[in-house]
Each structure stands twice: as structure tokens, then as C-alpha cells.
Design an enzyme around this catalytic site. Structure first.
Site, PDB file in Angstrom:
ATOM      1  N   PRO A  81       0.952  -1.246  -0.076  1.00 27.29           N
ATOM      2  CA  PRO A  81       0.124   0.082   0.086  1.00 27.29           C
ATOM      3  C   PRO A  81       0.990   1.402   0.098  1.00 27.29           C
ATOM      4  O   PRO A  81       1.883   1.317   0.817  1.00 27.29           O
ATOM      5  CB  PRO A  81      -0.905  -0.060   1.215  1.00 27.29           C
ATOM      6  N   GLU A  82       0.574   2.186  -0.921  1.00 30.59           N
ATOM      7  CA  GLU A  82       1.227   3.426  -1.062  1.00 30.59           C
ATOM      8  C   GLU A  82       0.226   4.375  -0.412  1.00 30.59           C
ATOM      9  O   GLU A  82      -0.792   4.296   0.218  1.00 30.59           O
ATOM     10  CB  GLU A  82       1.714   3.696  -2.492  1.00 30.59           C
TER      11      GLU A  82
END
Length: 266
Positions: free
Chosen positions: A2-3
Site C-alpha cells: 500500500p502506498e
């Protein structure tokens, strides 16, 4: 992994619990990226949630101490009803008066810990890409004399945080900049264009709920939708959506880097 958009989507999704009190904490597995603090439950039981924010890719839940959560490779943080039945990999459950905040992480690369102050912990991270401080002047000054490829520099968390592989590929495409261009060679106008495109790509991704890649889920346990709007990432050999030239996959520092050799010819 996840960014920034995925983490921001989660942060937005759990805002309803601000003002709630953590009545209890259940630890089902005491070791993630590193062992959980033995006093995690005792420290947070009875704590009132003052705010929930994001710094880089960390979720910061502020109480009398700061609860820091990093989703790692496969972590997800979801709100569940009180009658929720825990499933495999539900490692930490925060009990509230009318909800459960559940941290699930199959690969156990995430982090859950409390700190009296997060300043030192997060001090080495760069500026936020959606902030006013991230502008053409900042990027031009940062790229000065740096020969590293511009794609690698943008992914360096010391420069700017949270712009992962997917989003930097997309932003460089829209800015018409070749990913392996030496960072110092960017003009002031190119820096301005790239900053604008990074902000636009991230904003769009947040609005769409993040990506659908791998195990990512929103706080309501639904998948993101940004992957439907990708122009180059993961499209090796497919025609460019703007000029029909086949998309190329270039390896930079071992990472797949997708770009259009025609649209990004500079």
C-alpha cells in the site's frame, strides 16, 4: 505494498471513530515486522482517540500517546461490527463502544506500536507530495547535481514520501518524462509539470479508493478501483492509450518501470 493513496483512503475510512474510546485491545499474534510491545493493550485500553492522520505511509492514531500503524505488504485496517467473528491473520483488535478496529496481516510485515512522540521516529522522511511545499522549486533544487534516474529519485522517501512504483510510472507518463532521465537534467518547466502530474495522479487515486493490486482493501474491506485508470503500469506490450505505441517495461533498480517510448521520448 500500500502506498500513499491506499493509506490515505484507510485513514479517511476510519475517521468515524475519532472521539471514541478504546475499551480493550486483543492481541492474537504478538509478532509482526517486530514483536508487539508487551504493554500495547494496557497502554491503550481506556485511551480516547483524538485524531487520525497520515504521515508518509504510516497511520497515526493520536490518543494520550501516538498509535502508529504501517500496513506492510499485505496489512489491512478495517472497521467491523461488534458481532464480528475474527478470522485468520486478525493479529490485533481494538475494541470500541460500538465498533471493532481490526488489523489483519497475512504476511506479518506491518507494524503496530505506540510512541510518546513520533517526531524522531518519522524525522528522516521527506515532504508530503500533496503539500504546498512540494513544488517545482523544491524539486529543481533537490535534483541539482543528482545523476540518479528521476523515477528512482521520486521513489526515494527522503525526497518525497508515498509516491510508489505505480504512481510514479503514471505521473512520469502524463508529464512526458522518460523514467531513466538523469534527475539533474530536468528543466524547471519539467519539474513543474512532474509535480503537477504527481499531485493529480495521487488525488485521482485517493478519489478512486487506491489500487486493486494484490491484497489492498479499504477500511470498509472493499477493493480499490484506481487500476481501471492506469495508462502504463502493468501494460507491457499493450498499445499506449494516447499514441498506440507498445508500452515498454524497463528495469530500474530491479523494479518494473512502464513507459511509452513515443510519449516519453525526452
Amino acid at each position: 505494498m500500500p502506498e500513499l493513496p491506499e493509506v490515505q483512503t484507510v485513514v479517511s475510512g476510519i475517521q468515524p471513530i475519532v472521539g471514541s474510546t478504546i475499551t480493550d485491545v486483543t492481541v492474537n499474534f504478538p509478532k509482526l515486522r517486530k514483536p508487539l510491545q508487551k504493554d500495547l493493550a494496557s497502554e491503550l485500553s481506556g485511551a480516547k482517540i483524538i485524531s487520525i492522520t497520515r504521515r508518509a505511509k504510516f497511520i497515526v492514531i493520536k490518543t494520550h500517546v501516538d498509535l502508529i500503524i504501517h500496513l506492510g505488504m499485505s496489512g489491512k485496517l478495517t472497521l467491523q461490527e461488534l458481532n464480528y467473528q475474527p478470522i485468520k491473520h486478525d493479529h490485533v483488535i481494538f475494541h470500541l463502544a460500538d465498533k471493532l478496529l481490526v488489523y489483519n496481516d497475512p504476511r506479518r510485515f506491518g507494524m503496530v506500536s505506540w510512541h510518546t512522540c513520533t517526531t524522531d521516529l518519522l524525522a528522516h522522511y521527506g515532504i508530503e507530495p500533496l503539500s504546498k511545499a512540494f513544488n517545482a522549486e523544491y524539486l529543481k533544487n533537490y535534483t541539482h547535481k543528482k545523476t540518479t534516474p528521476i523515477k528512482n529519485l521520486i521513489m526515494d522517501q527522503r525526497c518525497v514520501v508515498g509516491v510508489g512504483n505505480i504512481y510514479v510510472c503514471e505521473a512520469l507518463f502524463h508529464a512526458h518524462i522518460k523514467p531513466d532521465l538523469p534527475a539533474h537534467s530536468l528543466s524547471k518547466e519539467q519539474c513543474k509539470q512532474l509535480v503537477t502530474c504527481i499531485k493529480q495522479v495521487l488525488d485521482q487515486a485517493i478519489q478512486q479508493g487506491g489500487t486493486t493490486l494484490k491484497d489492498y482493501r479499504t477500511a470498509s474491506d472493499t477493493m480499490g478501483y484506481f487500476q481501471q485508470r492506469l495508462y502504463v503500469y502493468g501494460r507491457e506490450g499493450q498499445p499506449c492509450l494516447k499514441c498506440t505505441t507498445p508500452i515498454i517495461n524497463l528495469k530500474l533498480s530491479g523494479r518494473s518501470t512502464f513507459y511509452c517510448p513515443e510519449c516519453q521520448s525526452l
